[in-house]
Write a protein that holds these residues in place. Structure first.
Motif, PDB file in Angstrom:
ATOM      1  N   UNK A  64      37.560  23.464  54.109  1.00 38.60           N
ATOM      2  CA  UNK A  64      36.160  23.713  54.480  1.00 38.60           C
ATOM      3  C   UNK A  64      35.202  23.173  53.411  1.00 38.60           C
ATOM      4  N   UNK A  65      34.233  22.361  53.834  1.00 37.97           N
ATOM      5  CA  UNK A  65      33.182  21.877  52.935  1.00 37.97           C
ATOM      6  C   UNK A  65      32.210  23.028  52.699  1.00 37.97           C
ATOM      7  N   UNK A  66      32.070  23.418  51.420  1.00 40.63           N
ATOM      8  CA  UNK A  66      31.187  24.531  51.069  1.00 40.63           C
ATOM      9  C   UNK A  66      30.046  24.091  50.156  1.00 40.63           C
ATOM     10  N   UNK A  67      30.024  22.801  49.807  1.00 41.27           N
ATOM     11  CA  UNK A  67      28.947  22.295  48.982  1.00 41.27           C
ATOM     12  C   UNK A  67      28.972  20.788  48.904  1.00 41.27           C
ATOM     13  N   UNK A  68      27.831  20.223  48.529  1.00 43.90           N
ATOM     14  CA  UNK A  68      27.708  18.773  48.385  1.00 43.90           C
ATOM     15  C   UNK A  68      26.785  18.437  47.222  1.00 43.90           C
ATOM     16  N   UNK A  69      26.960  17.258  46.667  1.00 44.05           N
ATOM     17  CA  UNK A  69      26.025  16.694  45.691  1.00 44.05           C
ATOM     18  C   UNK A  69      26.235  15.189  45.678  1.00 44.05           C
ATOM     19  N   UNK A  70      25.150  14.469  45.381  1.00 42.90           N
ATOM     20  CA  UNK A  70      25.244  13.013  45.322  1.00 42.90           C
ATOM     21  C   UNK A  70      24.376  12.480  44.191  1.00 42.90           C
ATOM     22  N   UNK A  71      24.776  11.333  43.676  1.00 42.00           N
ATOM     23  CA  UNK A  71      23.941  10.551  42.768  1.00 42.00           C
ATOM     24  C   UNK A  71      23.691   9.211  43.441  1.00 42.00           C
ATOM     25  N   UNK A  72      22.431   8.898  43.625  1.00 38.99           N
ATOM     26  CA  UNK A  72      22.027   7.644  44.238  1.00 38.99           C
ATOM     27  C   UNK A  72      21.577   6.684  43.141  1.00 38.99           C
ATOM     28  N   UNK A  81      19.447  12.553  41.910  1.00 36.97           N
ATOM     29  CA  UNK A  81      20.336  13.624  42.357  1.00 36.97           C
ATOM     30  C   UNK A  81      19.888  13.999  43.756  1.00 36.97           C
ATOM     31  N   UNK A  82      20.806  13.915  44.707  1.00 33.97           N
ATOM     32  CA  UNK A  82      20.462  14.175  46.108  1.00 33.97           C
ATOM     33  C   UNK A  82      21.511  15.086  46.740  1.00 33.97           C
ATOM     34  N   UNK A  83      21.140  15.672  47.826  1.00 27.73           N
ATOM     35  CA  UNK A  83      22.038  16.431  48.701  1.00 27.73           C
ATOM     36  C   UNK A  83      22.828  17.520  47.969  1.00 27.73           C
ATOM     37  N   UNK A  84      22.152  18.234  47.069  1.00 30.66           N
ATOM     38  CA  UNK A  84      22.769  19.367  46.365  1.00 30.66           C
ATOM     39  C   UNK A  84      22.597  20.591  47.250  1.00 30.66           C
ATOM     40  N   UNK A  85      23.661  20.934  47.966  1.00 27.72           N
ATOM     41  CA  UNK A  85      23.652  22.068  48.885  1.00 27.72           C
ATOM     42  C   UNK A  85      24.935  22.864  48.733  1.00 27.72           C
ATOM     43  N   UNK A  86      24.800  24.189  48.788  1.00 23.61           N
ATOM     44  CA  UNK A  86      25.958  25.083  48.702  1.00 23.61           C
ATOM     45  C   UNK A  86      25.825  26.141  49.790  1.00 23.61           C
ATOM     46  N   UNK A  87      26.901  26.348  50.540  1.00 22.55           N
ATOM     47  CA  UNK A  87      26.926  27.368  51.589  1.00 22.55           C
ATOM     48  C   UNK A  87      26.624  28.739  50.984  1.00 22.55           C
ATOM     49  N   UNK A  88      25.910  29.556  51.732  1.00 21.38           N
ATOM     50  CA  UNK A  88      25.426  30.849  51.244  1.00 21.38           C
ATOM     51  C   UNK A  88      26.522  31.700  50.595  1.00 21.38           C
TER      52      UNK A  88
END
Length: 163
Positions: A64-72, A81-88
């Motif tokens: 299960x994907x529970x978080x994301x982060x990217x460097x563009x 730094x983009x798309x920094x998301x973490x499931x609650x």
């Protein structure tokens, strides 16, 4: 729980979970008026982020994907730094998912010789503001961003980190 979280580089098998996670957080949790059409990068992660000095990572709990982060890559040894998301259920100190993701991106930045990281965020993501500030990001004005920084229409608050 944190021993069960692993961070991996993006591969297309995670694309639908990434889109679902990010859109849910943006639209449902924070009521940000943004759609998948506003974020075509999510439909082409490999070509958009895994280019030059950029990359994209997922935090996984099992499959299960529970978080994301990217460097563009925005050139001149700089990244966004983009798309920094973490499931609650994976936020906070218990799982430490956000720290795992950010530390992974920072280690990549040092290895690849990125010297500055910029980010834009919405005003609603107050906990994210505290997280970035606690991790050494300094708030800056939009005028202080590099010319090639990609501002999204929902971005109203900006930060810089010197690697």
């Amino acid at each position: 729980m944190n021993e069960s979280i692993i961070v991996k580089e993006y591969s297309s098998e995670y694309q639908s979970q990434i889109i679902d996670l990010i859109l849910y957080i943006q639209q449902v949790e924070y009521n940000v008026p943004i759609t998948i059409q506003d974020q075509p990068d999510l439909l082409n992660v490999a070509n958009f982020y895994q280019n030059g000095i950029g990359n994209f990572w997922v935090a996984l709990h099992g499959d299960k994907v529970v978080g994301t982060v990217a460097l563009l890559d925005i050139h001149n040894h700089q990244a966004a730094l983009r798309k920094m998301f973490v499931a609650k259920d994976y936020r906070g100190r218990t799982s430490n998912t956000a720290n795992f993701l950010l530390n992974n991106a920072m280690a990549w930045a040092k290895k690849i010789d990125i010297n500055k990281i910029y980010l834009g965020t919405t005003l609603q993501f107050v906990a994210a503001h505290r997280f970035y500030e606690k991790n050494g990001f300094q708030e800056i004005s939009a005028e202080d961003l590099p010319k090639n920084f990609p501002i999204m229409k929902v971005d109203k608050k900006f930060y810089k980190y010197v690697v």
